[in-house]
Design an enzyme around this catalytic site. Structure first.
Site, mmCIF file in Angstrom:
data_model
loop_
_atom_site.group_PDB
_atom_site.id
_atom_site.type_symbol
_atom_site.label_atom_id
_atom_site.label_comp_id
_atom_site.label_asym_id
_atom_site.label_seq_id
_atom_site.Cartn_x
_atom_site.Cartn_y
_atom_site.Cartn_z
ATOM 1 N N THR A 189 0.830 -1.207 0.000
ATOM 2 C CA THR A 189 0.000 0.000 0.000
ATOM 3 C C THR A 189 0.867 1.260 0.000
ATOM 4 O OG1 THR A 189 -1.639 -1.258 1.270
ATOM 5 C CG2 THR A 189 -2.017 1.083 1.082
ATOM 6 N N SER A 204 -10.570 -3.927 5.524
ATOM 7 C CA SER A 204 -9.289 -3.307 5.207
ATOM 8 C C SER A 204 -8.786 -2.492 6.387
ATOM 9 C CB SER A 204 -9.448 -2.391 3.985
ATOM 10 O OG SER A 204 -8.299 -1.601 3.780
ATOM 11 N N SER A 205 -7.457 -2.390 6.485
ATOM 12 C CA SER A 205 -6.856 -1.522 7.497
ATOM 13 C C SER A 205 -6.617 -0.112 6.993
ATOM 14 C CB SER A 205 -5.530 -2.137 7.971
ATOM 15 O OG SER A 205 -5.749 -3.372 8.611
ATOM 16 N N GLY A 224 -0.496 -2.601 5.647
ATOM 17 C CA GLY A 224 -1.329 -3.729 6.024
ATOM 18 C C GLY A 224 -1.928 -3.580 7.408
#
Length: 540
Positions: free
Chosen positions: A358, A417-418, A439
């Site tokens: 990410t 999702s984080s 993550g």
């Protein structure tokens, strides 16, 4: 000021601000650039979340461009296969890795639609102009930077997942662009050339983002998926739609916290802050054993709530009001004071790797507009359609293959999702824009960043660079800059400690802040990023 995890992305956004664009224009231009210059972290076939505040227009919204499970992803699709889980709870892996790499792991992409949606509604620039910096980098080729190499060559896969090079070797384009003759990820300083991606971006600049979902490119994607038994179809692409939602709110010592609602991670982060608000954190001292123990227990309890209660609210009844309530925070605080053990259940207990997937961009412009944008490929599928150059997300590993759970897979569903783009307000004005890649470590890292800013009065850079812990399982992961005499005290209290070999570890917070009156930016040194203040027009 703009802060991003890549110098090229920050520069692209800064130039937009210099040329009169607003925070959304800058964030979108930076995000497109990230899709090219950091292709393991993000891409136009990925997914993400964007929180936007435009006070002059009365706009404050969360733009959700999360990927969705294809219609063919029925709840029992992999229920018969042997199952593993990463120790940090980031992903599930079924036999054959079919849910995390290859054609069956791909969710309906959202990034391109999401960035176009945000730009058309809240920006002032055209799609082609915002894409231009990314397109130029694609034409020039991309230099492998330290963090890209770390992820591509050095990081070890978790819980039975494939290594990055194994995923990239699944297609001829992946091998040609990213790997050397021996099948290893290319080394720092080497240049990646992906002419097919360049051609795709040039086509999109002419045809518009909709072509990816309902035009020529959509047809080429669907043909490739059909030829290789992928789950994604043309109907999935045609049906994809960006959504918007109001932010969810919390309060931390008088600062109003605006988070991204489920299935993203704002609820977990605000929960943690509400629990910490029950304690005099500053009196404990930054990174003292007492503070780290309190923080770890807090993060464990809210992680248990996340794992058992949070999913896509279109499919699962998420008790948002209860989890955000001060009553619930007080109950968790009481458990902590009573020293009740918090036990996180994982299929594969063990040492969690340090997740890096990410990327992030944060912007506050001269008019007080703010944008904080987190986007990702997850861990990529490794699949690149011949002739398109686009690396697809590996979304489906984020779903629990066991039916009947909050995070179970299902047609059209978004994964838990984080991702947690965050805004801090005081007296109705944005005071800070924050976010992080990393993550399941994101909630831990951003919680500590907010505490560093509010309780310990740190500058933006100090707040993101200070040594921190991560709690994604039952052990406490610690940065190598936290002294052993501190962690030794935690061991004596019965806590398991995993020491990172890295000095800068666990997600990578980025922040733009004016909480002290002066505009400041901080990019976590773990990545290759930078914060750039804008005071004058661009000079070539």
């Amino acid at each position: 000021m703009i802060c991003a995890a890549q110098p090229e992305a920050a520069e692209a956004g800064a130039r937009v601000l210099m040329d009169g664009g607003n925070a959304v224009d800058a964030a979108v231009a930076a995000a497109f650039t990230q899709c090219v210059v950091d292709p393991m972290m993000a891409g136009i076939a990925g997914y993400g979340t964007l929180q936007v505040a435009l006070p002059g227009r009365g706009v404050h919204t969360c733009v959700d461009f999360c990927a969705r499970a294809p219609a063919a992803a029925r709840p029992d699709i992999w229920a018969h296969l042997p199952l593993n889980e990463t120790p940090d709870g980031y992903a599930f892996v079924v036999q054959g890795n079919v849910n995390e790499a290859g054609y069956q792991s791909i969710g309906t992409p959202g990034t391109l639609a999401g960035l176009d949606h945000a730009l058309s509604r809240y920006g002032t620039w055209s799609f082609a102009d915002a894409l231009a910096p990314a397109l130029q980098h694609a034409r020039d080729g991309v230099v492998v930077r330290p963090h890209m190499y770390q992820y591509g060559a050095l990081d070890r896969a978790r819980g039975g997942m494939l290594e990055t090079r194994e995923r990239l070797a699944l297609t001829s384009t992946g091998r040609a662009v990213y790997l050397d003759a021996d099948g290893n990820f290319k080394r720092p300083g080497e240049r990646l050339h992906n002419p097919d991606l360049t051609a795709t971006l040039e086509h999109l600049a002419r045809a518009g983002a909709a072509d990816f979902y309902r035009g020529e490119i959509a047809g080429r994607i669907a043909d490739d998926m059909r030829a290789h038994d992928g789950l994604l179809t043309l109907a999935d692409l045609n049906a994809y739609a960006v959504s918007e939602a109001a932010p969810i709110w919390g309060d931390y010592r008088g600062w109003q916290v605006a988070g991204f609602p489920p299935p993203a991670g704002g609820l977990t982060l605000i929960q943690a802050l509400h629990v910490l608000d029950q304690f005099d954190v500053a009196a404990l001292g930054h990174n003292s054993a007492a503070y780290l123990e309190l923080l770890a227990q807090t993060l464990k309890w809210v992680t248990i709530d996340k794992d058992t209660l949070i999913g896509d609210p279109e499919f699962v009844d998420v008790p948002v009001a209860r989890l955000l309530s001060r009553k619930h925070a007080a109950e968790i605080a009481a458990r902590i004071r009573a020293r009740l053990p918090a036990e996180i259940s994982r299929l594969a207990p063990g040492i969690a790797a340090e997740p890096r997937d990410t990327t992030q961009v944060c912007v506050i412009d001269a008019d007080g507009n703010a944008a904080t944008l987190t986007h990702s490929l997850g861990t990529s599928s490794g699949i690149i359609t011949d002739g398109l150059g686009v690396l697809y997300n590996g979304l489906l590993s984020g779903f629990d293959p066991r039916p009947g759970r909050a995070a179970s897979i299902g047609p059209g569903k978004r994964r838990t999702s984080s991702q947690c783009p965050l805004l801090l307000f005081r007296d109705g004005e944005v005071q800070a824009a924050l976010g992080a890649p990393g993550g399941t470590a994101i909630a831990s890292a951003l919680t500590q960043t907010v505490v560093n800013l509010v309780d310990f009065g740190m500058s933006a850079f100090e707040a993101v660079a200070a040594p921190r812990i991560s709690v994604t399982g039952n052990a406490i992961d610690v940065s190598n800059r936290i002294p052993r005499y501190v962690t030794g005290a935690l061991v004596q209290e019965g806590h398991a400690i995993n020491r990172s070999y890295q000095s800068y570890a666990f997600a990578a917070p980025h922040v733009v802040s004016r909480m002290t009156g002066a505009l400041q930016g901080g990019a976590d040194p773990q990545r290759d990023g930078v914060a750039l203040g804008v005071t004058a027009p661009a000079v070539e």
